[in-house]
Write a protein that holds these residues in place. Structure first.
Motif, PDB file in Angstrom:
ATOM      1  N   VAL A   1      -6.556  -5.528   8.135  1.00 48.25           N
ATOM      2  CA  VAL A   1      -5.262  -5.044   6.820  1.00 48.25           C
ATOM      3  C   VAL A   1      -4.633  -3.321   6.895  1.00 48.25           C
ATOM      4  O   VAL A   1      -4.953  -2.602   7.961  1.00 48.25           O
ATOM      5  CB  VAL A   1      -6.665  -4.870   5.928  1.00 48.25           C
ATOM      6  N   LEU A   2      -3.304  -3.542   6.745  1.00 47.08           N
ATOM      7  CA  LEU A   2      -2.422  -2.119   6.730  1.00 47.08           C
ATOM      8  C   LEU A   2      -2.465  -1.987   5.153  1.00 47.08           C
ATOM      9  O   LEU A   2      -2.799  -1.865   4.032  1.00 47.08           O
ATOM     10  CB  LEU A   2      -1.514  -2.870   6.939  1.00 47.08           C
ATOM     11  N   ASN A   3      -3.220   0.286   5.649  1.00 41.51           N
ATOM     12  CA  ASN A   3      -3.373   0.643   4.461  1.00 41.51           C
ATOM     13  C   ASN A   3      -2.504   1.747   4.549  1.00 41.51           C
ATOM     14  O   ASN A   3      -1.948   2.002   5.614  1.00 41.51           O
ATOM     15  CB  ASN A   3      -4.817   1.612   5.028  1.00 41.51           C
ATOM     16  N   PHE A   4      -1.421   1.365   3.364  1.00 36.06           N
ATOM     17  CA  PHE A   4      -0.753   2.460   3.194  1.00 36.06           C
ATOM     18  C   PHE A   4      -0.646   3.725   2.416  1.00 36.06           C
ATOM     19  O   PHE A   4      -0.854   3.436   0.911  1.00 36.06           O
ATOM     20  CB  PHE A   4       0.534   1.651   2.712  1.00 36.06           C
ATOM     21  N   PRO A   5      -1.244   4.634   2.864  1.00 36.79           N
ATOM     22  CA  PRO A   5      -1.242   6.143   1.771  1.00 36.79           C
ATOM     23  C   PRO A   5       0.317   6.569   1.274  1.00 36.79           C
ATOM     24  O   PRO A   5       1.425   5.713   1.477  1.00 36.79           O
ATOM     25  CB  PRO A   5      -1.652   7.017   2.612  1.00 36.79           C
ATOM     26  N   ASP A   6       0.580   7.947   0.394  1.00 33.44           N
ATOM     27  CA  ASP A   6       1.797   8.140  -0.571  1.00 33.44           C
ATOM     28  C   ASP A   6       2.376   8.645   0.599  1.00 33.44           C
ATOM     29  O   ASP A   6       1.919   9.057   1.643  1.00 33.44           O
ATOM     30  CB  ASP A   6       0.947   9.038  -1.090  1.00 33.44           C
ATOM     31  N   SER A   7       3.530   8.003   0.617  1.00 35.56           N
ATOM     32  CA  SER A   7       4.787   8.643   1.470  1.00 35.56           C
ATOM     33  C   SER A   7       5.716   9.102   0.311  1.00 35.56           C
ATOM     34  O   SER A   7       5.361   9.434  -0.934  1.00 35.56           O
ATOM     35  CB  SER A   7       6.100   7.024   1.686  1.00 35.56           C
ATOM     36  N   THR A   8       6.296  10.466   0.946  1.00 36.20           N
ATOM     37  CA  THR A   8       7.088  10.944   0.987  1.00 36.20           C
ATOM     38  C   THR A   8       8.902  10.933   1.253  1.00 36.20           C
ATOM     39  O   THR A   8       9.147   9.951   1.539  1.00 36.20           O
ATOM     40  CB  THR A   8       6.776  12.680   1.671  1.00 36.20           C
ATOM     41  N   ALA A   9       9.502  11.916   0.895  1.00 35.60           N
ATOM     42  CA  ALA A   9      10.547  11.756   1.154  1.00 35.60           C
ATOM     43  C   ALA A   9      11.186  12.221   2.393  1.00 35.60           C
ATOM     44  O   ALA A   9      12.248  11.515   3.139  1.00 35.60           O
ATOM     45  CB  ALA A   9      11.678  12.371   0.157  1.00 35.60           C
ATOM     46  N   THR A  10      10.286  12.893   3.414  1.00 35.11           N
ATOM     47  CA  THR A  10      10.445  13.087   4.593  1.00 35.11           C
ATOM     48  C   THR A  10       9.670  12.195   5.859  1.00 35.11           C
ATOM     49  O   THR A  10      10.175  11.205   6.796  1.00 35.11           O
ATOM     50  CB  THR A  10       9.888  14.093   5.508  1.00 35.11           C
ATOM     51  N   ILE A  11       8.300  11.452   5.355  1.00 35.36           N
ATOM     52  CA  ILE A  11       8.104   9.797   6.704  1.00 35.36           C
ATOM     53  C   ILE A  11       7.669   8.515   5.209  1.00 35.36           C
ATOM     54  O   ILE A  11       7.637   9.312   3.973  1.00 35.36           O
ATOM     55  CB  ILE A  11       6.710  10.724   6.608  1.00 35.36           C
ATOM     56  N   ALA A  12       8.577   7.643   5.745  1.00 35.32           N
ATOM     57  CA  ALA A  12       8.921   6.540   5.430  1.00 35.32           C
ATOM     58  C   ALA A  12       7.722   5.724   5.587  1.00 35.32           C
ATOM     59  O   ALA A  12       7.496   5.590   7.074  1.00 35.32           O
ATOM     60  CB  ALA A  12       9.758   5.292   5.854  1.00 35.32           C
ATOM     61  N   ASN A  13       6.009   5.938   5.647  1.00 36.60           N
ATOM     62  CA  ASN A  13       4.956   4.406   6.063  1.00 36.60           C
ATOM     63  C   ASN A  13       5.715   3.159   5.747  1.00 36.60           C
ATOM     64  O   ASN A  13       5.838   2.746   4.188  1.00 36.60           O
ATOM     65  CB  ASN A  13       3.845   4.454   5.463  1.00 36.60           C
ATOM     66  N   MET A  14       5.714   2.155   6.396  1.00 32.19           N
ATOM     67  CA  MET A  14       5.668   0.663   6.867  1.00 32.19           C
ATOM     68  C   MET A  14       5.877   0.233   8.171  1.00 32.19           C
ATOM     69  O   MET A  14       5.358   0.636   9.340  1.00 32.19           O
ATOM     70  CB  MET A  14       7.561   1.137   6.582  1.00 32.19           C
ATOM     71  N   ALA A  15       5.475  -1.228   7.621  1.00 32.66           N
ATOM     72  CA  ALA A  15       5.137  -2.042   8.897  1.00 32.66           C
ATOM     73  C   ALA A  15       6.921  -2.939   9.200  1.00 32.66           C
ATOM     74  O   ALA A  15       7.475  -3.257   8.397  1.00 32.66           O
ATOM     75  CB  ALA A  15       3.951  -2.883   8.642  1.00 32.66           C
ATOM     76  N   SER A  16       7.860  -3.319  10.266  1.00 37.17           N
ATOM     77  CA  SER A  16       8.820  -4.112  10.100  1.00 37.17           C
ATOM     78  C   SER A  16       9.167  -4.760  11.516  1.00 37.17           C
ATOM     79  O   SER A  16       8.342  -4.654  12.337  1.00 37.17           O
ATOM     80  CB  SER A  16      10.713  -2.785  10.207  1.00 37.17           C
ATOM     81  N   MET A  17       9.905  -5.833  11.487  1.00 34.03           N
ATOM     82  CA  MET A  17      10.915  -6.604  12.333  1.00 34.03           C
ATOM     83  C   MET A  17      11.563  -7.016  11.705  1.00 34.03           C
ATOM     84  O   MET A  17      12.003  -7.144  10.231  1.00 34.03           O
ATOM     85  CB  MET A  17       9.440  -6.990  12.140  1.00 34.03           C
ATOM     86  N   THR A  18      11.524  -7.709  12.645  1.00 38.33           N
ATOM     87  CA  THR A  18      13.610  -8.490  12.137  1.00 38.33           C
ATOM     88  C   THR A  18      13.383 -10.167  11.818  1.00 38.33           C
ATOM     89  O   THR A  18      12.729 -10.562  12.845  1.00 38.33           O
ATOM     90  CB  THR A  18      14.664  -8.542  13.593  1.00 38.33           C
ATOM     91  N   LEU A  19      14.207 -10.281  10.882  1.00 33.60           N
ATOM     92  CA  LEU A  19      14.182 -11.796  10.410  1.00 33.60           C
ATOM     93  C   LEU A  19      14.584 -12.382  10.963  1.00 33.60           C
ATOM     94  O   LEU A  19      16.178 -12.125  10.271  1.00 33.60           O
ATOM     95  CB  LEU A  19      13.549 -12.167   8.575  1.00 33.60           C
ATOM     96  N   ASN A  20      14.604 -13.640  12.345  1.00 35.97           N
ATOM     97  CA  ASN A  20      15.860 -14.154  13.065  1.00 35.97           C
ATOM     98  C   ASN A  20      16.677 -15.254  11.694  1.00 35.97           C
ATOM     99  O   ASN A  20      17.388 -15.307  12.424  1.00 35.97           O
ATOM    100  CB  ASN A  20      15.675 -14.563  14.383  1.00 35.97           C
ATOM    101  N   SER A  21      15.654 -15.860  11.108  1.00 35.46           N
ATOM    102  CA  SER A  21      16.465 -17.243  10.707  1.00 35.46           C
ATOM    103  C   SER A  21      16.873 -17.232   9.519  1.00 35.46           C
ATOM    104  O   SER A  21      16.328 -16.342   8.043  1.00 35.46           O
ATOM    105  CB  SER A  21      15.258 -18.340  10.754  1.00 35.46           C
TER     106      SER A  21
ATOM    107  N   ASN B   1      -2.582   3.360   7.698  1.00 39.97           N
ATOM    108  CA  ASN B   1      -3.373   3.009   8.817  1.00 39.97           C
ATOM    109  C   ASN B   1      -4.268   1.107   9.126  1.00 39.97           C
ATOM    110  O   ASN B   1      -3.088   0.555   8.339  1.00 39.97           O
ATOM    111  CB  ASN B   1      -4.676   3.730   8.391  1.00 39.97           C
ATOM    112  N   ILE B   2      -4.595   1.101  10.930  1.00 43.84           N
ATOM    113  CA  ILE B   2      -4.253  -0.448  10.848  1.00 43.84           C
ATOM    114  C   ILE B   2      -6.174  -0.067  10.650  1.00 43.84           C
ATOM    115  O   ILE B   2      -6.861   0.341  11.745  1.00 43.84           O
ATOM    116  CB  ILE B   2      -3.637  -0.830  12.045  1.00 43.84           C
ATOM    117  N   LEU B   3      -7.124  -1.047   9.913  1.00 45.25           N
ATOM    118  CA  LEU B   3      -8.079  -1.245   9.734  1.00 45.25           C
ATOM    119  C   LEU B   3      -8.409  -2.856  10.546  1.00 45.25           C
ATOM    120  O   LEU B   3      -7.889  -3.432   9.360  1.00 45.25           O
ATOM    121  CB  LEU B   3      -8.114  -1.063   7.881  1.00 45.25           C
ATOM    122  N   GLN B   4      -8.499  -2.711  11.808  1.00 48.54           N
ATOM    123  CA  GLN B   4      -9.112  -3.445  12.169  1.00 48.54           C
ATOM    124  C   GLN B   4     -10.177  -4.666  11.468  1.00 48.54           C
ATOM    125  O   GLN B   4     -11.425  -3.584  10.979  1.00 48.54           O
ATOM    126  CB  GLN B   4      -9.795  -3.621  14.097  1.00 48.54           C
TER     127      GLN B   4
END
Length: 261
Positions: A52-72, A253-256
């Motif tokens: 599970v990816l746990n997303f705490p509160d983001s701020t104006a200077t810290i962007a909590n995210m997970a990203s990748m390129t969508l090729n198709s 946070n990565i909750l394994q």
């Protein structure tokens, strides 16, 4: 090969890449290009999706995210995910896809910042190539909920949203005969106003996300029912959940060994 080693042998003729992967020939060797959800030298290792990816509160200077390129590029698409949140004050964004698309009039690139976006867990909003859909699906009650959105441009722009395996909202004429361009940025936890950037704390997602998968086809209700079952492991053909691990940024946070309960 050859008197001057001038002939390149196609090593892919005798490759060991597993079924479903693609062999790419190199000079003096080859590399196996793995399908979503697989890894290893020969794509022999199936990646676990029990996290599970746990997303705490983001701020104006810290962007909590997970990203990748969508090729198709996508003329049909199905997105499946599990979300858990209590945030009813912001239009939190579990998923957004932004892409630079060539203009048909002047040839310059234009930004489609909501090429495919799911946000506002108090009443789920969906965007396809910047066209909005407003639904009454509410998932910000602290419980785990399964969301699945499926769309077909070829079939009169037909679309359906499911919540916990049940039909929530549907319709037609959503960007019929249109295509979501490939090559853009797929982001979990933030809404993009530009490709891979332009985040706002007012649209950040706080809570938990797991098992985000993307397919390039329109799914029937029976397929959605299977996706809603945690015992049925169906990785996405365009994006599989483990693929996001390499793009985790900020204080996510990565909750394994975790899954919805």
């Amino acid at each position: 090969m050859g008197p001057l080693c001038e002939i390149d042998i196609n090593e892919c003729a005798i490759h060991q890449c597993w079924i479903g992967s693609t062999c790419q020939d190199l000079v003096g060797g080859y590399v196996c290009l793995c399908p979503p959800g697989w890894s290893g030298r020969y794509c022999e290792t199936k990646l676990s999706d029990d996290f599970v990816l746990n997303f705490p509160d983001s701020t104006a200077t810290i962007a909590n995210m997970a990203s990748m390129t969508l090729n198709s590029p996508l003329s049909d698409v199905t997105v499946s995910m599990w979300v858990q949140t209590t945030d009813t004050k912001r239009a939190g964004t579990p998923l957004s896809y932004a892409v630079a698309s060539a203009s048909t009039t002047d040839g310059h690139n234009t930004i489609i910042d909501n090429a495919l976006t799911i946000n506002d867990c108090s009443g789920v909003h969906i965007y396809v190539n910047n066209e909005p859909l407003v639904t009454d699906a509410q998932v910000a009650d602290g419980q785990w909920h399964h969301l699945a959105f499926t769309w077909s441009s070829e079939n009169s722009g037909e679309w359906t949203l499911y919540k916990d395996g049940k039909l929530q909202s549907n319709g037609t004429n959503l960007r019929p005969r249109d295509v979501i361009p490939g090559g853009g940025s797929l982001v979990l936890g933030q809404e993009q106003d530009a490709v891979g950037e332009g985040f706002s704390p007012k649209e950040t997602f706080t809570g938990n996300i797991t098992r985000v998968n993307v397919w390039n086809s329109y799914f029937s209700k029976s397929n959605i029912t299977r996706l809603c079952s945690l015992d049925d492991d169906i990785p996405g053909k365009v994006v599989a959940w483990p693929d996001f691990l390499q793009g985790v940024k900020g204080k996510v946070n990565i909750l394994q060994n975790e899954r919805p309960t």
